[in-house]
Design a protein around this motif. Structure first.
Motif, PDB file in Angstrom:
ATOM      1  N   ALA A 144       7.442  -5.335  -3.349  1.00 11.80           N
ATOM      2  CA  ALA A 144       6.769  -4.153  -2.826  1.00 11.80           C
ATOM      3  C   ALA A 144       7.753  -3.219  -2.137  1.00 11.80           C
ATOM      4  N   GLU A 145       8.717  -3.838  -1.458  1.00 12.52           N
ATOM      5  CA  GLU A 145       9.662  -3.049  -0.683  1.00 12.52           C
ATOM      6  C   GLU A 145      10.440  -2.049  -1.533  1.00 12.52           C
ATOM      7  N   LYS A 146      10.638  -2.389  -2.799  1.00 13.83           N
ATOM      8  CA  LYS A 146      11.364  -1.460  -3.674  1.00 13.83           C
ATOM      9  C   LYS A 146      10.440  -0.795  -4.672  1.00 13.83           C
ATOM     10  N   GLY A 147       9.159  -1.035  -4.495  1.00 12.46           N
ATOM     11  CA  GLY A 147       8.197  -0.428  -5.412  1.00 12.46           C
ATOM     12  C   GLY A 147       8.168  -1.100  -6.771  1.00 12.46           C
ATOM     13  N   ASN A 148       8.750  -2.291  -6.876  1.00 11.67           N
ATOM     14  CA  ASN A 148       8.803  -2.955  -8.173  1.00 11.67           C
ATOM     15  C   ASN A 148       7.557  -3.791  -8.438  1.00 11.67           C
ATOM     16  N   GLY A 149       7.031  -3.654  -9.637  1.00 15.02           N
ATOM     17  CA  GLY A 149       5.842  -4.417 -10.008  1.00 15.02           C
ATOM     18  C   GLY A 149       4.556  -3.699  -9.638  1.00 15.02           C
ATOM     19  N   VAL A 150       4.710  -2.541  -9.000  1.00 17.51           N
ATOM     20  CA  VAL A 150       3.544  -1.820  -8.497  1.00 17.51           C
ATOM     21  C   VAL A 150       2.749  -1.169  -9.631  1.00 17.51           C
ATOM     22  N   TYR A 158      13.338  -3.412 -13.675  1.00 19.03           N
ATOM     23  CA  TYR A 158      12.992  -2.689 -12.445  1.00 19.03           C
ATOM     24  C   TYR A 158      13.971  -1.549 -12.177  1.00 19.03           C
ATOM     25  N   ARG A 159      13.420  -0.461 -11.662  1.00 16.79           N
ATOM     26  CA  ARG A 159      14.262   0.595 -11.093  1.00 16.79           C
ATOM     27  C   ARG A 159      13.709   0.873  -9.709  1.00 16.79           C
ATOM     28  N   GLU A 160      14.594   1.019  -8.730  1.00 17.80           N
ATOM     29  CA  GLU A 160      14.098   1.163  -7.357  1.00 17.80           C
ATOM     30  C   GLU A 160      13.237   2.402  -7.197  1.00 17.80           C
ATOM     31  N   TYR A 161      12.089   2.241  -6.600  1.00 20.47           N
ATOM     32  CA  TYR A 161      11.155   3.327  -6.299  1.00 20.47           C
ATOM     33  C   TYR A 161      10.801   4.163  -7.527  1.00 20.47           C
ATOM     34  N   ALA A 162      10.937   3.564  -8.716  1.00 22.94           N
ATOM     35  CA  ALA A 162      10.605   4.327  -9.912  1.00 22.94           C
ATOM     36  C   ALA A 162       9.981   3.389 -10.926  1.00 22.94           C
ATOM     37  N   GLU A 163       9.408   4.018 -11.934  1.00 23.08           N
ATOM     38  CA  GLU A 163       8.765   3.244 -12.979  1.00 23.08           C
ATOM     39  C   GLU A 163       9.798   2.361 -13.679  1.00 23.08           C
ATOM     40  N   SER A 164       9.391   1.143 -14.006  1.00 26.12           N
ATOM     41  CA  SER A 164      10.317   0.247 -14.703  1.00 26.12           C
ATOM     42  C   SER A 164      10.557   0.740 -16.119  1.00 26.12           C
ATOM     43  N   PRO A 173     -13.791 -11.036  -6.796  1.00 29.61           N
ATOM     44  CA  PRO A 173     -12.717 -11.316  -7.759  1.00 29.61           C
ATOM     45  C   PRO A 173     -11.373 -10.893  -7.180  1.00 29.61           C
ATOM     46  N   ARG A 174     -10.320 -11.490  -7.660  1.00 31.47           N
ATOM     47  CA  ARG A 174      -9.027 -11.202  -7.044  1.00 31.47           C
ATOM     48  C   ARG A 174      -7.865 -11.293  -8.017  1.00 31.47           C
ATOM     49  N   ILE A 175      -6.808 -10.556  -7.656  1.00 30.62           N
ATOM     50  CA  ILE A 175      -5.518 -10.658  -8.322  1.00 30.62           C
ATOM     51  C   ILE A 175      -4.550 -11.120  -7.254  1.00 30.62           C
ATOM     52  N   LEU A 176      -3.669 -12.026  -7.591  1.00 29.04           N
ATOM     53  CA  LEU A 176      -2.657 -12.414  -6.610  1.00 29.04           C
ATOM     54  C   LEU A 176      -1.363 -11.678  -6.936  1.00 29.04           C
ATOM     55  N   PHE A 177      -0.839 -10.970  -5.944  1.00 28.94           N
ATOM     56  CA  PHE A 177       0.440 -10.290  -6.125  1.00 28.94           C
ATOM     57  C   PHE A 177       1.488 -11.125  -5.411  1.00 28.94           C
ATOM     58  N   LEU A 211       0.838  -1.199   0.000  1.00 23.00           N
ATOM     59  CA  LEU A 211       0.000   0.000   0.000  1.00 23.00           C
ATOM     60  C   LEU A 211       0.878   1.256   0.000  1.00 23.00           C
ATOM     61  N   GLU A 212       1.899   1.223   0.826  1.00 22.58           N
ATOM     62  CA  GLU A 212       2.799   2.370   0.900  1.00 22.58           C
ATOM     63  C   GLU A 212       3.429   2.631  -0.484  1.00 22.58           C
ATOM     64  N   ALA A 213       3.825   1.552  -1.139  1.00 19.38           N
ATOM     65  CA  ALA A 213       4.426   1.687  -2.471  1.00 19.38           C
ATOM     66  C   ALA A 213       3.413   2.247  -3.472  1.00 19.38           C
ATOM     67  N   ILE A 214       2.186   1.796  -3.372  1.00 24.00           N
ATOM     68  CA  ILE A 214       1.136   2.280  -4.286  1.00 24.00           C
ATOM     69  C   ILE A 214       0.890   3.777  -4.057  1.00 24.00           C
ATOM     70  N   LEU A 215       0.849   4.160  -2.785  1.00 25.98           N
ATOM     71  CA  LEU A 215       0.573   5.570  -2.477  1.00 25.98           C
ATOM     72  C   LEU A 215       1.715   6.454  -2.954  1.00 25.98           C
ATOM     73  N   ALA A 216       2.935   5.941  -2.815  1.00 23.96           N
ATOM     74  CA  ALA A 216       4.079   6.721  -3.289  1.00 23.96           C
ATOM     75  C   ALA A 216       4.054   6.802  -4.821  1.00 23.96           C
TER      76      ALA A 216
END
Ligand SMILES: Nc1nc2c(ncn2[C@@H]2O[C@H](COP(=O)(O)OP(=O)(O)OP(=O)(O)O)[C@@H](O)[C@H]2O)c(=O)[nH]1
Ligand SMILES: [Mg+2]
Length: 683
Positions: free
Chosen positions: A261-267, A188-194, A131-135, A29-34
């Motif tokens: 999630a910890e690095k914001g990757n895949g978000v 992946y790029r940390e905390y940024a868009e891939s 319905p669901r998505i598995l992350f 959630l934190e990653a999504i909000l960021a």
């Protein structure tokens, strides 16, 4: 092709984030909000300053202890995420949330130990039709291949887990992902868009294989796609996307996305999948059976008493719209007036003037309104869409304020806490004069206690609730009781002969008389019974007496000095002396217990039953729950008090039990002495 899904749903969405404990929900959630700009940067959960886990209780235990709401915007659309706690002790928080959300993001990881916990969640979603998505989180530290992990997780899900992305590795480190629908690589790029990239040639074969397997699963619900696969025709990308959306919304598949999630990757990919494929409130209305029409329907997901004392009812507007100061009807026909509409971001709120269908907002000062209720603009209210039924509590403690002056304050505070947490039960035990709080585990109640002491500033003492021991007798005795006093004018005189006799277990108390010739007049026979009953409230061992019969066989009276009181006294005297000679014995309540556990822990669970003086009645596969067993046993109530702690620690937190009173059993020896010391006469 491309008709089933009917395109993207653009309305505001509500997304529940669920999953086993510590799988990374709060981090996600934190990653999504960021990523969506709702907060300036992603705070690690260890900092204690994430949007979700800001409470001192969550921080102290490094786990989420309540549902947290955060509304953000992604590419012009409004998304409200609800971060739900993973621990089974707090799982009831998610019930009213899941009922009224559009989709769930299940955060899982490649950890075998957490499979039963994941299974619990997947079943809940199945039951509710969400319905669901598995992350699949923590791919940074995953050793096993993603496809092996999915094989391991598949048994938890009724719908096939459909892998949509595979990791891109370099020197065994995950550096990005390949999207199987888009057929593109993302570095992946940390905390940024891939960064978008071509699929490396070395990975092409792997990608095609995984993609084919994804298409095969989709083809189960799409004949045309099946034909294309058989004829080796490349299906159009749009058709694949439509199938993905349609199957997700229908719950026919559970798409799987991967990330860290910890690095914001895949978000970002996750957000895009939600944007494209998630259903919106229209589907949720259907699922809940909201009648068509233009009335406003609002479903309450959580109740919060904020620090400054205001009550907030966080709610989903399922249809219609609401404006500040509007009045809505509860199901019982009462009205409630909205005083303030707020957008939520964790503990922070910002004021809104109105809300429309699809929005998830907090409504101010709905005093009479409770979590799980349905509000409506239709005159007289509407039928509730949901009945909240918390499971039977599994842990309890008796509570009192350290200082007597806090008694009223404490009971008001507990009422508020119980309003915030419908899975908490509070009852007053008349027998022991205790206020007993029950909930879903040791941590659950510990958090309640911390809230009392922290937020409410009421120091409290807690201890295990008293066990309702009883006592009975083993021998029959005849006893005379004479009460005679001569003090000045009127004397007191009562004289009785009684027989005290044990009765079979469960008979309670019986009184009779065999008086003939009026040696004890009728009214005084009544007095004798009253005296006996009074005595039985606390027998020679200090507990209420059960399973005895008392017969009044003889006695005498005095025309002037006898009275109701005097005969009561005589009866009590007879009881006091007689009972001591009847070989009194303590009785303890024994419960029938039904434990549910993952099968791999069954033998451990069975082994601990005799250690708690329990008797195994049998065990079997849990009906309709693959991988789970039910163990039935009888066990003294005194041993069940902290049973849940042991059950949970033997099963990575998922076993549970239900129990009901079965019978009373004699208790002798050291344990009886202990019980008498703490609860009975000797105390
Ligand atoms: N290696 C790794 N660790 C992660 C990742 N995401 C979360 N974690 C760690 O996992 C732990 C739990 O993270 P949380 O976000 O609190 O998990 P949660 O699912 O919210 O936990 P509960 O709410 O208590 O169920 C923390 O130590 C995180 O730092 C990830 O992508 N990779
Ligand atoms: Mg959390």
């Amino acid at each position: 092709m491309g008709t089933r899904a009917g395109g993207r749903r653009t309305g505001p969405k509500c997304i529940a984030i669920v999953g086993p404990f510590a799988s990374g929900k709060t981090t996600l959630l934190e990653a999504i909000l960021a990523r969506t700009g709702a907060i300036p940067r992603q705070n690690p959960v260890s900092s204690g300053s994430t949007v979700s886990d800001h409470s001192p209780e969550a921080r102290a235990h490094a786990m989420s202890v309540e549902a947290t709401f955060a509304t953000t915007e992604f590419m012009g659309e409004q998304l409200t995420f609800v971060d739900c706690p993973g621990s089974i002790e707090f799982s009831f928080e998610a019930e009213p949330v899941l009922a009224a959300c559009d989709i769930a993001v299940v955060v899982a990881e490649a950890d075998e130990k957490k499979i039963p916990a994941l299974q619990l969640i997947m079943r809940k979603l199945d039951d509710l039709g969400v319905p669901r998505i598995l992350f699949l989180n923590k791919v940074d530290k995953a050793i096993a291949g993603v496809r092996d992990t999915l094989k391991m997780l598949q048994p938890t899900s009724a719908a096939p887990l459909l892998l949509r992305q595979i990791p891109l590795r370099k020197d065994n480190v995950v550096i990005g992902s390949i999207d199987l629908a888009l057929e593109r690589a993302y570095i992946y790029r940390e905390y940024a868009e891939s960064q978008v990239a071509e699929i490396p040639t070395d990975d092409k074969a792997r990608e095609l294989e995984a993609r084919f397997s994804m298409l095969e699963t989709l083809a189960d619900h799409d004949d045309q796609l099946m034909e294309q696969l058989l004829e080796e025709i490349e299906p159009p990308k749009d058709a694949v996307f439509d199938d993905l959306s349609a199957d997700l919304r229908a719950g026919a598949v559970t798409p799987v996305l991967i990330g860290t999630a910890e690095k914001g990757n895949g978000v970002l990919r996750l957000l895009k999948a939600i944007r494209h494929d998630a259903p919106d409130v229209e589907a949720t209305r259907k699922r809940l059976g909201v009648p068509d029409g233009n009335q406003t329907v609002v479903q309450v997901m959580k109740t919060i008493h904020t620090a400054h004392g205001g009550k907030l009812s966080v709610s989903r507007v399922l249809s219609g719209q609401i404006a500040d100061a509007a009045e809505l009807y509860l199901s019982n026909g009462e009205t409630a007036k909205i005083s303030g509409i707020y957008k939520m971001l964790g503990k922070d709120q910002s004021k809104l003037v109105a809300a429309k269908a699809g929005d998830t907002v907090a409504l101010g000062k709905l005093d009479e309104v409770k979590t799980g209720q349905t509000l409506s603009s239709a005159k007289g209210g509407m039928k509730p869409l949901l009945t909240l039924a918390p499971p039977q509590p599994v842990f309890a403690f008796a509570l009192r304020p350290k200082e007597r002056k806090d008694e009223v304050k404490m009971s008001a505070a507990i009422q508020r806490l119980a309003e915030e947490d419908p899975s908490l039960t509070l009852r007053h035990n008349q027998d022991s004069a205790e206020t007993v709080l029950s909930g879903h585990g040791e941590m659950h109640l510990r958090v309640v206690r911390e809230r009392l002491e922290g937020k409410n500033q009421i120091p409290v003492e807690g201890h295990a609730p008293a066990v309702p021991y009883r006592e009975t007798i083993r021998k029959t005795v005849q006893q005379r009781g004479r009460h005679k006093k001569q003090s000045g004018g009127h004397g007191q005189f009562g004289d009785v002969v009684i027989e005290i006799k044990p009765l079979p277990r469960g008979s309670g108390f019986q009184f009779s008389d065999t008086i003939t010739g009026g040696v004890v007049p009728k009214t005084y026979i009544q007095s004798v019974e009253t005296g006996v009953r009074d005595y039985l409230k606390s027998g020679p061992l200090g507990f209420p007496v059960v399973d005895v019969a008392v017969n009044l066989s003889d006695g005498s009276y005095h025309a002037v000095d006898s009275s109701d009181m005097a005969f009561q006294m005589a009866a009590k005297l007879a009881m006091k002396e007689g009972m001591a000679a009847c070989s009194p014995v303590l009785l303890e309540p024994v419960m029938k217990v039904e434990i549910v556990t993952p099968s791999e822990a069954t033998s451990k669970i069975i082994a601990l039953i005799p250690q708690r003086r329990g008797q195994i009645l049998g065990y079997d596969a849990r009906p309709d729950w693959p991988g789970w067993d039910v163990v039935e046993a009888t066990m003294p109530q005194a041993e069940i008090g902290d049973l849940i702690i042991e059950l949970r620690s033997a099963t990575a937190g998922v076993a549970s039990y239900r129990c009901a009173f079965d019978h009373m059993a004699e208790l002798t020896g050291r344990l009886a002495d202990e019980a008498m010391n703490t609860n009975g006469k000797a105390a």
